[in-house]
Write an enzyme that holds these catalytic residues in place. Sequence first.
Site, PDB file in Angstrom:
ATOM      1  N   SER A 156      -2.209   0.809  -5.092  1.00 51.56           N
ATOM      2  CA  SER A 156      -2.724   1.975  -4.389  1.00 51.56           C
ATOM      3  C   SER A 156      -4.062   2.463  -4.929  1.00 51.56           C
ATOM      4  O   SER A 156      -4.382   2.293  -6.109  1.00 51.56           O
ATOM      5  CB  SER A 156      -1.696   3.112  -4.510  1.00 51.56           C
ATOM      6  OG  SER A 156      -2.171   4.286  -3.896  1.00 51.56           O
ATOM      7  N   ASN A 157      -4.776   3.138  -4.033  1.00 51.00           N
ATOM      8  CA  ASN A 157      -5.969   3.890  -4.433  1.00 51.00           C
ATOM      9  C   ASN A 157      -5.583   5.108  -5.269  1.00 51.00           C
ATOM     10  O   ASN A 157      -6.429   5.683  -5.961  1.00 51.00           O
ATOM     11  CB  ASN A 157      -6.690   4.410  -3.179  1.00 51.00           C
ATOM     12  CG  ASN A 157      -7.673   3.409  -2.607  1.00 51.00           C
ATOM     13  OD1 ASN A 157      -8.033   2.439  -3.257  1.00 51.00           O
ATOM     14  ND2 ASN A 157      -8.119   3.663  -1.386  1.00 51.00           N
TER      15      ASN A 157
ATOM     16  N   ARG B 171      -7.286  13.448   5.553  1.00 43.70           N
ATOM     17  CA  ARG B 171      -7.019  12.032   5.245  1.00 43.70           C
ATOM     18  C   ARG B 171      -8.252  11.174   5.568  1.00 43.70           C
ATOM     19  O   ARG B 171      -8.647  10.306   4.788  1.00 43.70           O
ATOM     20  CB  ARG B 171      -5.809  11.568   6.052  1.00 43.70           C
ATOM     21  CG  ARG B 171      -5.554  10.079   6.036  1.00 43.70           C
ATOM     22  CD  ARG B 171      -5.073   9.591   4.706  1.00 43.70           C
ATOM     23  NE  ARG B 171      -4.703   8.179   4.754  1.00 43.70           N
ATOM     24  CZ  ARG B 171      -4.656   7.399   3.701  1.00 43.70           C
ATOM     25  NH1 ARG B 171      -4.964   7.852   2.505  1.00 43.70           N
ATOM     26  NH2 ARG B 171      -4.297   6.151   3.818  1.00 43.70           N
TER      27      ARG B 171
ATOM     28  N   ASP C 162       0.873  -1.168   0.000  1.00 46.41           N
ATOM     29  CA  ASP C 162       0.000   0.000   0.000  1.00 46.41           C
ATOM     30  C   ASP C 162       0.920   1.230   0.000  1.00 46.41           C
ATOM     31  O   ASP C 162       2.082   1.155   0.396  1.00 46.41           O
ATOM     32  CB  ASP C 162      -0.875  -0.044   1.260  1.00 46.41           C
ATOM     33  CG  ASP C 162      -1.648   1.232   1.456  1.00 46.41           C
ATOM     34  OD1 ASP C 162      -2.430   1.579   0.562  1.00 46.41           O
ATOM     35  OD2 ASP C 162      -1.447   1.908   2.498  1.00 46.41           O
ATOM     36  N   LEU C 163       0.399   2.355  -0.447  1.00 40.40           N
ATOM     37  CA  LEU C 163       1.256   3.532  -0.581  1.00 40.40           C
ATOM     38  C   LEU C 163       1.045   4.554   0.546  1.00 40.40           C
ATOM     39  O   LEU C 163       1.911   4.766   1.387  1.00 40.40           O
ATOM     40  CB  LEU C 163       0.998   4.170  -1.957  1.00 40.40           C
ATOM     41  CG  LEU C 163       1.824   5.395  -2.310  1.00 40.40           C
ATOM     42  CD1 LEU C 163       3.321   5.102  -2.262  1.00 40.40           C
ATOM     43  CD2 LEU C 163       1.443   5.886  -3.718  1.00 40.40           C
ATOM     44  N   TYR C 164      -0.145   5.186   0.533  1.00 37.70           N
ATOM     45  CA  TYR C 164      -0.394   6.288   1.484  1.00 37.70           C
ATOM     46  C   TYR C 164      -0.612   5.741   2.898  1.00 37.70           C
ATOM     47  O   TYR C 164      -1.502   4.932   3.121  1.00 37.70           O
ATOM     48  CB  TYR C 164      -1.614   7.107   1.047  1.00 37.70           C
ATOM     49  CG  TYR C 164      -1.451   7.693  -0.336  1.00 37.70           C
ATOM     50  CD1 TYR C 164      -0.567   8.738  -0.560  1.00 37.70           C
ATOM     51  CD2 TYR C 164      -2.145   7.168  -1.414  1.00 37.70           C
ATOM     52  CE1 TYR C 164      -0.382   9.262  -1.832  1.00 37.70           C
ATOM     53  CE2 TYR C 164      -1.981   7.690  -2.690  1.00 37.70           C
ATOM     54  CZ  TYR C 164      -1.098   8.731  -2.888  1.00 37.70           C
ATOM     55  OH  TYR C 164      -0.924   9.246  -4.144  1.00 37.70           O
TER      56      TYR C 164
HETATM   57  C1  LAC Z   1      -3.576   3.615  -0.813  1.00 39.25           C
HETATM   58  C2  LAC Z   1      -4.363   4.190   0.324  1.00 39.25           C
HETATM   59  C3  LAC Z   1      -5.415   3.276   0.783  1.00 39.25           C
HETATM   60  O1  LAC Z   1      -2.424   3.982  -1.074  1.00 39.25           O
HETATM   61  O2  LAC Z   1      -3.576   4.450   1.391  1.00 39.25           O
HETATM   62  O3  LAC Z   1      -4.144   2.765  -1.479  1.00 39.25           O
END
Ligand code: LAC
Length: 240
Positions: A125-126, A48, A16-18
């Site tokens: 990621s989203n 967020r 996952d990224l964020y």
């Molecule tokens: C992402 C968010 C969920 O990077 O953090 O997918």
Amino acid sequence: MIDYVSDLEQSAVVFDLYGTLVDPIGIAAEVDRTLPGGRGSELATLWRTKQLEYSFRLTVMRAYRDFRWVTDKALRFAAASTGVELSEETARHLVECYDRLPAFADSGPALAAIRADGHRPAVFSNGSPDMVERVLAHSGLGAHIERRISVDEIEEFKPAPATYQHAARALDMGIGQVTLVSCNAFDVVGANAAGMRTVWVNRAGTTYDTIGGQPDAVVTSLAELPDVLRAYGTGGAIAQ
Ligand code: LAC
């Protein structure tokens, strides 16, 4: 005895990224530099939270808009509800800051270590593809990342099962061959429900969700990840 090489060929690790590799709350300092009132941390947290809520709701409503749009709308909500006036220029500037979020200190070293072990890490990621590309380039993490997979390719947000199925397909793996590494409990629960293996990165010492299955492993820092993956047997559970 684990045949680590054949294990590696039959498995994939996606991040996952964020919140996992880069820190969305790291934007608070820039909010404070840009807006009066010293409420950067409060605004960044609300921003967020609302961003995730909007992504969930748009998926349930089947009304997908990309993550940059969602990020912009969530910022406007966070500003309005903290009583901060936002010019168009400032809104644009702050959304662009999402492309320059800082990496967590443990992200780069962990990615380098698992690459040295033979893994070819991917990001899932989203974030829309341009956001993912820019933040990985700016943080320097992109050098370690072999594949970038965005939910934008199927226009649903995590934790919809289709997103995890899409990631496995993109990697040419069965869903059970993919391990998701995420700080976001909702993401771990979603991936687990879709059939992925999961590692929950609990840097902040928070409480795990009370819905859904447990992660295969829990770490408090990405620094622990290489050992966890080394102990990962073929077809077996991840060692805790
Ligand atoms: C992402 C968010 C969920 O990077 O953090 O997918």
